[in-house]
Design a protein around this motif. Structure first.
Motif, mmCIF file in Angstrom:
data_model
loop_
_atom_site.group_PDB
_atom_site.id
_atom_site.type_symbol
_atom_site.label_atom_id
_atom_site.label_comp_id
_atom_site.label_asym_id
_atom_site.label_seq_id
_atom_site.Cartn_x
_atom_site.Cartn_y
_atom_site.Cartn_z
ATOM 1 N N LEU A 318 81.842 -4.898 9.759
ATOM 2 C CA LEU A 318 81.698 -6.350 9.710
ATOM 3 C C LEU A 318 82.867 -7.038 10.419
ATOM 4 C CD1 LEU A 318 80.221 -8.868 8.701
ATOM 5 C CD2 LEU A 318 81.485 -8.624 6.541
ATOM 6 N N GLY A 319 84.065 -6.528 10.213
ATOM 7 C CA GLY A 319 85.223 -7.142 10.856
ATOM 8 C C GLY A 319 85.159 -7.053 12.372
ATOM 9 N N TYR A 320 84.855 -5.848 12.856
ATOM 10 C CA TYR A 320 84.775 -5.711 14.302
ATOM 11 C C TYR A 320 83.583 -6.493 14.885
ATOM 12 C CZ TYR A 320 88.490 -2.246 14.471
ATOM 13 O OH TYR A 320 89.699 -1.622 14.412
ATOM 14 N N ALA A 321 82.490 -6.578 14.123
ATOM 15 C CA ALA A 321 81.344 -7.363 14.597
ATOM 16 C C ALA A 321 81.714 -8.830 14.725
ATOM 17 C CB ALA A 321 80.171 -7.167 13.652
ATOM 18 N N GLU A 322 82.505 -9.354 13.794
ATOM 19 C CA GLU A 322 82.929 -10.744 13.881
ATOM 20 C C GLU A 322 83.837 -10.961 15.085
ATOM 21 O OE1 GLU A 322 84.642 -11.376 10.067
ATOM 22 O OE2 GLU A 322 82.722 -11.847 9.085
#
Length: 528
Positions: A318-322
C-alpha cells in the motif's frame, strides 16, 4: 470391621516354616550356652588337673619325709649293689606310695650309692633312661627339691630329692625318688569323664531351654507378622490378643492402636473418595467445556496469525502504491489502476490489519543481532508509508552495539506493532521517540509519543487479547498482546506508562547476549 486374631489363627498362618527370628534366636542362644559351658568346664578341668598335680607333689613330699629316715635305718653305712631288691620290710614301707617307680641314694658329691630296681612293674620304660637324667647340683642342696620330668615317649614323673642328715646335723646323703603321674592321670581322666557327662547333660538342657525361649519369643512375633501381612494385603485391621507387659506386649498394643486408626482412616478415605468422584465428574464436564472453548480459541488464533502475516506485506504494498500514484498525473489510465490497487489493499488491511498472530507457536531461530541496526531498518521501512509522512521522528540509538539472542523477524514485528500503535494514536500527526540504551544486563527499547496517552485503568488491559482503545473498525486488539507474547518468548518483558508530555510510553527489556555459542549463527561463534 475390626476382629480378633487369636493364637490359633496365627499358628495356622505361620506354622509351615519356622520364622527366621526363631531359628536365629535358637541357634544364637544354644551356641552361646554351649560356648559358656565349654569354656567353664574347660577351665574347671584345667584347674582340677593342676590341683591333682599339686596334690601329687604334696603327697610325694610327705611320703619322702616319712620314708627317708627308714631308708637310712636299712642302709647303715653299707650299700648293696644297685638293682638289688630292697629288704621285704622296706618294700612294704615303700608300697604305701603306689606311684613310686624307683629310689636311689646319692652322696652329697653326687656319686650314686644305690639304685633300686623298678618298684612299679607296669611301667613301660627303662630305668637307665631315668637315671640318665642328671640331677645336677640339686643333690648338693640341703633342702627338698621337686622337679617334673618328661621322657621322650611322653611319660611324666616327679623327680624328688630329699636330703638326709646325720646325728650331728651334717648332710650325709640324698635320697632321690622317682614318682609316676600314672595315678594322677587316672584321677584326671575320671574327672574329665565326669565333666563330659555333666557337659552333655548341660548342653541337652541348654538346647531344650533355648528352644523353649525361641518359641516363647517368636510366637508373638509371628502373630505380629501375620497381622502386618494382613494389613499389607488390604484386609480389615486385626487386633492381637497379647497381654504381656514386656516390649512385645507394648508393640502389640501399638499395633492394635494402629489398626484402629487405619480403620478410621479407611472410612474417611471411602467418604472422601466418594466426594472426589463427584468432584471429578464436575471437573470432567468443565474440562469438556474448556476443550471446546480452546478449540474455538485455536481457530481464532490461527485466523489472527494468518491475518497478521498478510497485514505487514499488504501495508508495504500500500505504501509503495501510494508513492507510485503520485508519479502519475490525473487522467493517466495507469493512475486509475494504481488507485484500484490502493483501494483493494485498504480493504484487505481493514479485514486483516487488526488481526495478529497471537497464538502462533512457530519455533524461533535464535541468532546474535544488533538492536540498533534492527531499529534503524524498521524505522526506514515505516517512514515511507503514508501514516508516517507527517510524523516527526526522534531517534536515539545506543552508542555501543546492543547484541541480543533472538529471532530478527519476531523482534522486528514487535517494533512495527509498537510504532504503528503510536502512529495510529497520533492520527498520523505528532512526534514519535525511539530510544535504545543499555540497562544493566538488558537492552532497553523505549517507544513514546505525544498523543492522547492511555488511561491509568487501561495500562494493564491494553496487553489483553482483543482489548483495544481504538475506534470500532480500526483494530482487533491483538497487536500489543502479540508484542508481550513475543517479548516473553525472548526472556524479556514489556510494559507501558504515561509519557512526560502526556502521551504513551512503551518499554521493552531484552536480555543481552553473552558469549554463549549458538547453533545457527556465523562461523566465528558457532558450535556447529
Amino acid at each position: 470391621m475390626i476382629h480378633t486374631l487369636g493364637v490359633g489363627d496365627h499358628e495356622a498362618q505361620a506354622h509351615p516354616v519356622m520364622s527366621t527370628i526363631s531359628r536365629k534366636l535358637f541357634f544364637l542362644t544354644a551356641s552361646l550356652q554351649v560356648l559358656v559351658l565349654a569354656i567353664t568346664l574347660g577351665l574347671l578341668e584345667r584347674s582340677q588337673a593342676r590341683q591333682w598335680e599339686e596334690h601329687l607333689h604334696t603327697q610325694a613330699q610327705a611320703f619322702a619325709r616319712l620314708a627317708t629316715p627308714e631308708l637310712l635305718r636299712f642302709f647303715r653305712g653299707t650299700f648293696p649293689p644297685s638293682q638289688q631288691p630292697p629288704p621285704g620290710e622296706l618294700r612294704e614301707l615303700l608300697a604305701f606310695n603306689q606311684d613310686l617307680v624307683q629310689f636311689s641314694l646319692h652322696a652329697p658329691s653326687g656319686r650314686l650309692l644305690y639304685a633300686s630296681p623298678l618298684l612299679w612293674e607296669q611301667a613301660a620304660f627303662v630305668v637307665d633312661d631315668l637315671l640318665a637324667v642328671d640331677p645336677g647340683v640339686r643333690l648338693q642342696q640341703p633342702r627338698v627339691s621337686v622337679k617334673p620330668l618328661e621322657l621322650a615317649d611322653g611319660e611324666r614323673f616327679v623327680d624328688l630329692i630329699h636330703p638326709a642328715f646325720g646325728p650331728t646335723g651334717e648332710h650325709v646323703l640324698s635320697v632321690r625318688y622317682l614318682i609316676s603321674y600314672a595315678g594322677t592321670r587316672s584321677l584326671q581322666a575320671a574327672t574329665r569323664a565326669d565333666y563330659l557327662r555333666i557337659a552333655l547333660i548341660a548342653v541337652l538342657t541348654s538346647l531344650v531351654l533355648a528352644a523353649l525361649m525361641a518359641r516363647w519369643v517368636s510366637r508373638p512375633v509371628r502373630q505380629l507378622t501375620a497381622g502386618a501381612r494382613a494389613l499389607a494385603r488390604g484386609e480389615s485391621p486385626q487386633r492381637l490378643q497379647l497381654r504381656g507387659r514386656d516390649e512385645i506386649g507394648a508393640l502389640a498394643r501399638a499395633f492394635n492402636d494402629m489398626a484402629t486408626s487405619l480403620a478410621d482412616k479407611h472410612r474417611e478415605l471411602v467418604e472422601k473418595n466418594a466426594a472426589l468422584a463427584a468432584a471429578n465428574q464436575d471437573l470432567r464436564q468443565m474440562q469438556d467445556s474448556l476443550v471446546r472453548a480452546e478449540k474455538l480459541a485455536a481457530i481464532g488464533q490461527l485466523a489472527a496469525g494468518v491475518s497478521h502475516e498478510i497485514d505487514n506485506p499488504v501495508g508495504i504494498i500500500l505504501g509503495y502504491a501510494e508513492l507510485l500514484r503520485e508519479e502519475f498525473p490525473a487522467g493517466d489510465p495507469r493512475r486509475e489502476d494504481v488507485e484500484v490497487i490502493i483501494r483493494e489493499c485498504q480493504r484487505c488491511r481493514r479485514i486483516t490489519g487488526g488481526l495478529l498472530g497471537f497464538a502462533r507457536s512457530q519455533p524461533s531461530r535464535l541468532e546474535r543481532l544488533d538492536l540498533n541496526g534492527l531499529a534503524a531498518e524498521t524505522q526506514g521501512s515505516l517512514s515511507v508509508q503514508k501514516l508516517f509522512r507527517e510524523i516527526a521522528w526522534t531517534t536515539c540509538l545506543a552508542p555501543e552495539p546492543l547484541l541480543v539472542a533472538g529471532d530478527a523477524d519476531k523482534l522486528k514485528q514487535v517494533l512495527i506493532n509498537l510504532l504503528l500503535n503510536a502512529a495510529q494514536a497520533l492520527g498520523g500527526q505528532g512526534e514519535i521517540r525511539l530510544e535504545l540504551r543499555r540497562a544493566g544486563d538488558y537492552a532497553e527499547i523505549l517507544v513514546g509519543d505525544n498523543g492522547p496517552g492511555i488511561a491509568p485503568a487501561d495500562l494493564e488491559r491494553v496487553f489483553e487479547p482483543f482489548y483495544s482503545t481504538k475506534e470500532r473498525g480500526q483494530g482487533t486488539g491483538l497487536g500489543l498482546a502479540v508484542c508481550r507474547k513475543l517479548v516473553e518468548e525472548h526472556g524479556g518483558q514489556v510494559s507501558t506508562s504515561g509519557a512526560a508530555d502526556g502521551g504513551a510510553l512503551f518499554r521493552v527489556l531484552l536480555p543481552l547476549a553473552g558469549e554463549e555459542k549458538y547453533f545457527d549463527i556465523g562461523d566465528d561463534n558457532s558450535i556447529a
